[in-house]
Design a protein around this motif. Structure first.
Motif, PDB file in Angstrom:
ATOM      1  N   VAL A  75       0.727  -1.432   0.007  1.00  0.00           N
ATOM      2  CA  VAL A  75       0.015   0.056  -0.042  1.00  0.00           C
ATOM      3  C   VAL A  75       0.891   1.304   0.052  1.00  0.00           C
ATOM      4  O   VAL A  75       1.886   1.313   0.610  1.00  0.00           O
ATOM      5  CB  VAL A  75      -0.968  -0.065   1.103  1.00  0.00           C
ATOM      6  N   LYS A  76       0.333   2.374  -0.547  1.00  0.00           N
ATOM      7  CA  LYS A  76       0.966   3.688  -0.333  1.00  0.00           C
ATOM      8  C   LYS A  76      -0.182   4.606   0.030  1.00  0.00           C
ATOM      9  O   LYS A  76      -1.409   4.398   0.030  1.00  0.00           O
ATOM     10  CB  LYS A  76       1.548   3.995  -1.559  1.00  0.00           C
ATOM     11  N   ASP A  77       0.206   6.028   0.356  1.00  0.00           N
ATOM     12  CA  ASP A  77      -0.670   6.890   0.590  1.00  0.00           C
ATOM     13  C   ASP A  77      -1.396   6.376   2.080  1.00  0.00           C
ATOM     14  O   ASP A  77      -2.601   6.187   1.957  1.00  0.00           O
ATOM     15  CB  ASP A  77      -1.921   7.156  -0.307  1.00  0.00           C
ATOM     16  N   TRP A  78      -0.810   6.008   2.922  1.00  0.00           N
ATOM     17  CA  TRP A  78      -1.202   5.375   4.297  1.00  0.00           C
ATOM     18  C   TRP A  78      -1.143   6.125   5.469  1.00  0.00           C
ATOM     19  O   TRP A  78      -0.366   7.295   5.784  1.00  0.00           O
ATOM     20  CB  TRP A  78      -0.462   3.934   4.391  1.00  0.00           C
ATOM     21  N   GLU A  79      -1.919   5.759   6.498  1.00  0.00           N
ATOM     22  CA  GLU A  79      -2.079   6.511   7.907  1.00  0.00           C
ATOM     23  C   GLU A  79      -2.171   5.161   8.747  1.00  0.00           C
ATOM     24  O   GLU A  79      -3.095   4.415   8.650  1.00  0.00           O
ATOM     25  CB  GLU A  79      -3.125   7.303   7.932  1.00  0.00           C
TER      26      GLU A  79
END
Length: 168
Positions: free
Chosen positions: A61-65
């Motif tokens: 995954v990318k753009d993660w929190e």
């Protein structure tokens, strides 16, 4: 989604307005500060090698929190990503979002997040954020990052909430 200083200031003001009549005044500032506390977690060079070695058994995954739920009886930490790169179990579409079950282990050095049933490989910078249970529920239901949800609610005004488990 990493926020600029100006966006962080607007988010804090909107949260203050939202909770002004819901949290006792003597606890309001501390609650807002806790909600607004976050930290950027930069990607490390060691993450790329971890991805190459385990791509066949992870969801990348990318753009993660990493989401810490702060108003729960038990500590909860979950992973949200609004961009799945690949998923070896084919549960999630490429480019889709994922909101995981509880995080069991977060290995920042290798960029790996372990939940009860899955292993996630992180790509790129991310952020650790604090959210209410209602916000986490809405992230899962609507597939949006915490900052996007807060931005929309802030634009709608202090009495506009998305639905969630702690609504009256």
């Amino acid at each position: 989604m990493l926020l600029s200083q100006e966006d962080r200031k607007r988010e804090k003001e909107a949260l203050h307005e939202r909770y002004r009549n819901k949290i006792p005044p003597d606890r309001l500032e501390a609650f807002i500060e806790q909600l607004c506390t976050s930290r950027v977690i930069p990607a490390k060079a060691t993450w790329a090698s971890a991805e190459e070695g385990i791509a066949k058994r992870t969801c990348i995954v990318k753009d993660w929190e990493v989401v810490n739920v702060i108003d729960s009886d038990e500590p909860m930490q979950l992973l949200f990503s609004d961009h799945v790169i690949s998923d070896y179990k084919t549960r999630f579409m490429r480019g889709g979002y994922v909101f995981t079950s509880f995080i069991i282990h977060f290995d920042e050095e290798r960029g790996l997040v372990q939940t009860r049933n899955s292993l996630y490989c992180l790509k790129g910078d991310g952020e650790e954020v604090n959210a209410t249970l209602r916000e986490a529920y809405n992230m899962r239901s609507l597939g949006q990052s915490l900052h996007v949800l807060r931005n929309v609610e802030g634009q709608l005004g202090p009495n506009a909430f998305f639905t969630g488990p702690d609504d009256d």
